[in-house]
Design a protein around this motif. Structure first.
Motif, PDB file in Angstrom:
ATOM      1  N   LEU A  78       0.829  -1.209   0.000  1.00 30.79           N
ATOM      2  CA  LEU A  78       0.000   0.000   0.000  1.00 30.79           C
ATOM      3  C   LEU A  78       0.864   1.261   0.000  1.00 30.79           C
ATOM      4  O   LEU A  78       0.560   2.242  -0.686  1.00 30.79           O
ATOM      5  CB  LEU A  78      -0.929  -0.008   1.214  1.00 30.79           C
ATOM      6  CG  LEU A  78      -1.996  -1.113   1.237  1.00 30.79           C
ATOM      7  CD1 LEU A  78      -2.734  -1.100   2.569  1.00 30.79           C
ATOM      8  CD2 LEU A  78      -2.986  -0.950   0.089  1.00 30.79           C
ATOM      9  N   THR A  79       1.951   1.221   0.751  1.00 28.57           N
ATOM     10  CA  THR A  79       2.864   2.366   0.792  1.00 28.57           C
ATOM     11  C   THR A  79       3.511   2.589  -0.569  1.00 28.57           C
ATOM     12  O   THR A  79       3.585   3.727  -1.070  1.00 28.57           O
ATOM     13  CB  THR A  79       3.951   2.142   1.857  1.00 28.57           C
ATOM     14  OG1 THR A  79       3.327   1.994   3.139  1.00 28.57           O
ATOM     15  CG2 THR A  79       4.919   3.317   1.900  1.00 28.57           C
ATOM     16  N   ASP A  80       3.996   1.517  -1.186  1.00 31.94           N
ATOM     17  CA  ASP A  80       4.647   1.630  -2.498  1.00 31.94           C
ATOM     18  C   ASP A  80       3.682   2.137  -3.564  1.00 31.94           C
ATOM     19  O   ASP A  80       4.101   2.794  -4.526  1.00 31.94           O
ATOM     20  CB  ASP A  80       5.214   0.274  -2.924  1.00 31.94           C
ATOM     21  CG  ASP A  80       6.398  -0.166  -2.065  1.00 31.94           C
ATOM     22  OD1 ASP A  80       6.962   0.699  -1.361  1.00 31.94           O
ATOM     23  OD2 ASP A  80       6.727  -1.370  -2.072  1.00 31.94           O
ATOM     24  N   ALA A  81       2.393   1.837  -3.401  1.00 28.84           N
ATOM     25  CA  ALA A  81       1.382   2.273  -4.370  1.00 28.84           C
ATOM     26  C   ALA A  81       0.808   3.643  -4.014  1.00 28.84           C
ATOM     27  O   ALA A  81      -0.133   4.112  -4.674  1.00 28.84           O
ATOM     28  CB  ALA A  81       0.260   1.243  -4.455  1.00 28.84           C
ATOM     29  N   ASP A  82       1.370   4.295  -2.988  1.00 30.26           N
ATOM     30  CA  ASP A  82       0.908   5.627  -2.547  1.00 30.26           C
ATOM     31  C   ASP A  82      -0.582   5.637  -2.203  1.00 30.26           C
ATOM     32  O   ASP A  82      -1.303   6.603  -2.506  1.00 30.26           O
ATOM     33  CB  ASP A  82       1.192   6.695  -3.619  1.00 30.26           C
ATOM     34  CG  ASP A  82       2.686   6.943  -3.796  1.00 30.26           C
ATOM     35  OD1 ASP A  82       3.413   6.891  -2.782  1.00 30.26           O
ATOM     36  OD2 ASP A  82       3.113   7.165  -4.937  1.00 30.26           O
ATOM     37  N   VAL A  83      -1.052   4.582  -1.574  1.00 27.65           N
ATOM     38  CA  VAL A  83      -2.453   4.497  -1.163  1.00 27.65           C
ATOM     39  C   VAL A  83      -2.626   5.210   0.176  1.00 27.65           C
ATOM     40  O   VAL A  83      -1.905   4.928   1.138  1.00 27.65           O
ATOM     41  CB  VAL A  83      -2.903   3.028  -1.029  1.00 27.65           C
ATOM     42  CG1 VAL A  83      -4.312   2.944  -0.449  1.00 27.65           C
ATOM     43  CG2 VAL A  83      -2.832   2.335  -2.389  1.00 27.65           C
ATOM     44  N   ASP A  84      -3.555   6.147   0.233  1.00 26.48           N
ATOM     45  CA  ASP A  84      -3.856   6.830   1.488  1.00 26.48           C
ATOM     46  C   ASP A  84      -4.605   5.878   2.419  1.00 26.48           C
ATOM     47  O   ASP A  84      -5.518   5.161   1.994  1.00 26.48           O
ATOM     48  CB  ASP A  84      -4.727   8.073   1.237  1.00 26.48           C
ATOM     49  CG  ASP A  84      -3.979   9.147   0.473  1.00 26.48           C
ATOM     50  OD1 ASP A  84      -2.746   9.231   0.607  1.00 26.48           O
ATOM     51  OD2 ASP A  84      -4.642   9.905  -0.271  1.00 26.48           O
ATOM     52  N   ILE A  85      -4.213   5.888   3.694  1.00 20.23           N
ATOM     53  CA  ILE A  85      -4.915   5.059   4.684  1.00 20.23           C
ATOM     54  C   ILE A  85      -6.164   5.805   5.116  1.00 20.23           C
ATOM     55  O   ILE A  85      -6.093   6.819   5.805  1.00 20.23           O
ATOM     56  CB  ILE A  85      -4.013   4.738   5.881  1.00 20.23           C
ATOM     57  CG1 ILE A  85      -2.731   4.054   5.404  1.00 20.23           C
ATOM     58  CG2 ILE A  85      -4.760   3.858   6.876  1.00 20.23           C
ATOM     59  CD1 ILE A  85      -2.950   2.793   4.594  1.00 20.23           C
ATOM     60  N   GLY A 130      -5.187   1.330  -5.404  1.00 17.04           N
ATOM     61  CA  GLY A 130      -3.892   1.375  -6.073  1.00 17.04           C
ATOM     62  C   GLY A 130      -3.607   0.113  -6.865  1.00 17.04           C
ATOM     63  O   GLY A 130      -2.450  -0.289  -7.012  1.00 17.04           O
ATOM     64  N   GLY A 131      -4.670  -0.510  -7.366  1.00 21.22           N
ATOM     65  CA  GLY A 131      -4.517  -1.746  -8.126  1.00 21.22           C
ATOM     66  C   GLY A 131      -4.354  -2.982  -7.265  1.00 21.22           C
ATOM     67  O   GLY A 131      -4.210  -4.090  -7.780  1.00 21.22           O
ATOM     68  N   ILE A 132      -4.415  -2.813  -5.932  1.00 18.61           N
ATOM     69  CA  ILE A 132      -4.225  -3.932  -4.999  1.00 18.61           C
ATOM     70  C   ILE A 132      -5.590  -4.417  -4.521  1.00 18.61           C
ATOM     71  O   ILE A 132      -6.360  -3.641  -3.948  1.00 18.61           O
ATOM     72  CB  ILE A 132      -3.374  -3.483  -3.792  1.00 18.61           C
ATOM     73  CG1 ILE A 132      -2.010  -2.962  -4.262  1.00 18.61           C
ATOM     74  CG2 ILE A 132      -3.213  -4.611  -2.773  1.00 18.61           C
ATOM     75  CD1 ILE A 132      -1.244  -2.228  -3.190  1.00 18.61           C
ATOM     76  N   PRO A 133      -5.936  -5.673  -4.729  1.00 20.24           N
ATOM     77  CA  PRO A 133      -7.233  -6.184  -4.249  1.00 20.24           C
ATOM     78  C   PRO A 133      -7.232  -6.264  -2.727  1.00 20.24           C
ATOM     79  O   PRO A 133      -6.240  -6.653  -2.111  1.00 20.24           O
ATOM     80  CB  PRO A 133      -7.324  -7.568  -4.884  1.00 20.24           C
ATOM     81  CG  PRO A 133      -5.910  -7.966  -5.132  1.00 20.24           C
ATOM     82  CD  PRO A 133      -5.162  -6.708  -5.437  1.00 20.24           C
TER      83      PRO A 133
END
Length: 331
Positions: A141-148, A159-162
């Motif tokens: 999640l961090t590598d994909a810059d996904v906000d928590i 971020g494309g992560i299921p």
């Protein structure tokens, strides 16, 4: 169960904020052998405290210290015993005080006809409701810059992560209710109940994180304290606490004196006061709980990787919002 045979959790609830209990610091001098405790007169006054299963072990440790210190009521020593009881299974008939996970349960019990439960009670410890996942998923999640964010609970992908989203049924604990309320506060168009409608408490939820299939990316609703407790016994495969950027709500663990017997009531209040001492607070923080005002001692903050200060708070929900959240889960 209420008078109509319905579980307590099915009754409407209102939010009651826990208040900070301040009492003298220190305690434990007799237990450490510095002083000799004076003899007690007569048989001890024995009290039973029903407590949320997650906090019961820490309260039992505090009770052991309290009992050794020989606190007295009317010259008679007080002996406190703590019994783990899930909130939905609580019955006031055979206990003298109750420490559920949230003040919400006090309102549920009162509305079910239990007048021994006070409307408000002071908090003995708190823990924020958080998101949790495994360390590899956090790194993804961090590598994909996904906000928590609480909004992640509405998304099948980020971020494309299921994401495999997991939360407890509100009938078994308040974390599921708080998650729904949090999502609705940050996303007015939210309809999160269907995505989160899964059974299981916080312990089962966290166990499921590391037992997931290799390509699953679990995201669970739990508490900060549950993460600490889980990692204490699962060091090779720790889970990670994720604090949503919008803030959260706390489980405030109120101490509600319920007995109508005057002597046992005084004894229960004596144990309540002891839970505000430095030694008792240390026991609770060692178990992963924060103080009633949401802070954490620096040493424990470093050990757990949590901030010392209380997390940013979401708005406390209204009764209408709580009722709507509970109803949407059952629909």
């Amino acid at each position: 169960m209420d008078g109509e045979g319905r579980p307590l959790w099915r009754r409407p609830a209102v939010w009651a904020a826990g208040a900070l209990l301040l009492s003298g610091a220190g305690g434990g001098a007799w237990a450490s052998g510095l002083f000799s405790a004076p003899a007690c007169a007569g048989a001890p006054v024995r009290i039973t405290v029903a407590a949320q299963p997650e906090i019961a072990p820490a309260l039992s440790d505090a009770a052991s210290r309290f009992n050794v210190e020989k606190h007295r009521v009317g010259g008679r020593c007080v002996h406190a015993r703590v019994r783990p009881v899930a909130p939905a299974a609580y019955e006031s008939g055979d206990v003298d005080a109750w420490v559920p996970e949230s003040s919400l349960w006090l309102s549920i019990a009162r509305e079910s006809g239990d007048t021994s439960v006070p409307q408000f009670a002071q908090s003995v410890a708190s823990t924020p409701v958080v998101l949790a996942t495994t360390r590899p998923v956090k790194d993804e999640l961090t590598d994909a810059d996904v906000d928590i964010s609480w909004k992640l609970l509405r998304k099948a992908k980020a971020g494309g992560i299921p994401l495999d989203r997991i939360a407890a049924d509100p009938s078994t604990g308040m974390t599921g209710t708080i998650a729904m309320l949090a999502v609705e506060q940050v996303d007015k168009d939210a309809d999160v109940a269907e995505a989160l409608r899964k059974d299981g408490g916080s312990t089962a939820t966290l166990a499921g994180l590391v037992g997931a299939e290799r390509f699953d990316r679990p995201l669970a609703v739990t508490t900060e304290q549950a993460v600490v407790a889980y990692n204490e016994t699962h060091r090779p495969n720790p889970v990670v606490s994720l604090m949503p950027d919008e803030g959260t709500l706390m489980l405030d663990h109120p101490y509600a004196v319920t007995t109508r017997d005057a002597r046992r009531r005084a004894a229960a209040e004596a144990f309540q006061a002891a839970l505000g001492t430095r030694s008792a607070r240390d026991i609770l923080q060692r178990a992963g709980f924060r103080t009633p005002d949401g802070t954490l001692a620096a040493a424990y903050a470093r050990e757990y990787g949590f901030p010392e200060k209380a997390p940013k708070s979401l708005r406390l929900p209204t009764r209408k919002e709580i009722d709507a959240a509970l109803s949407s889960w059952k629909t």
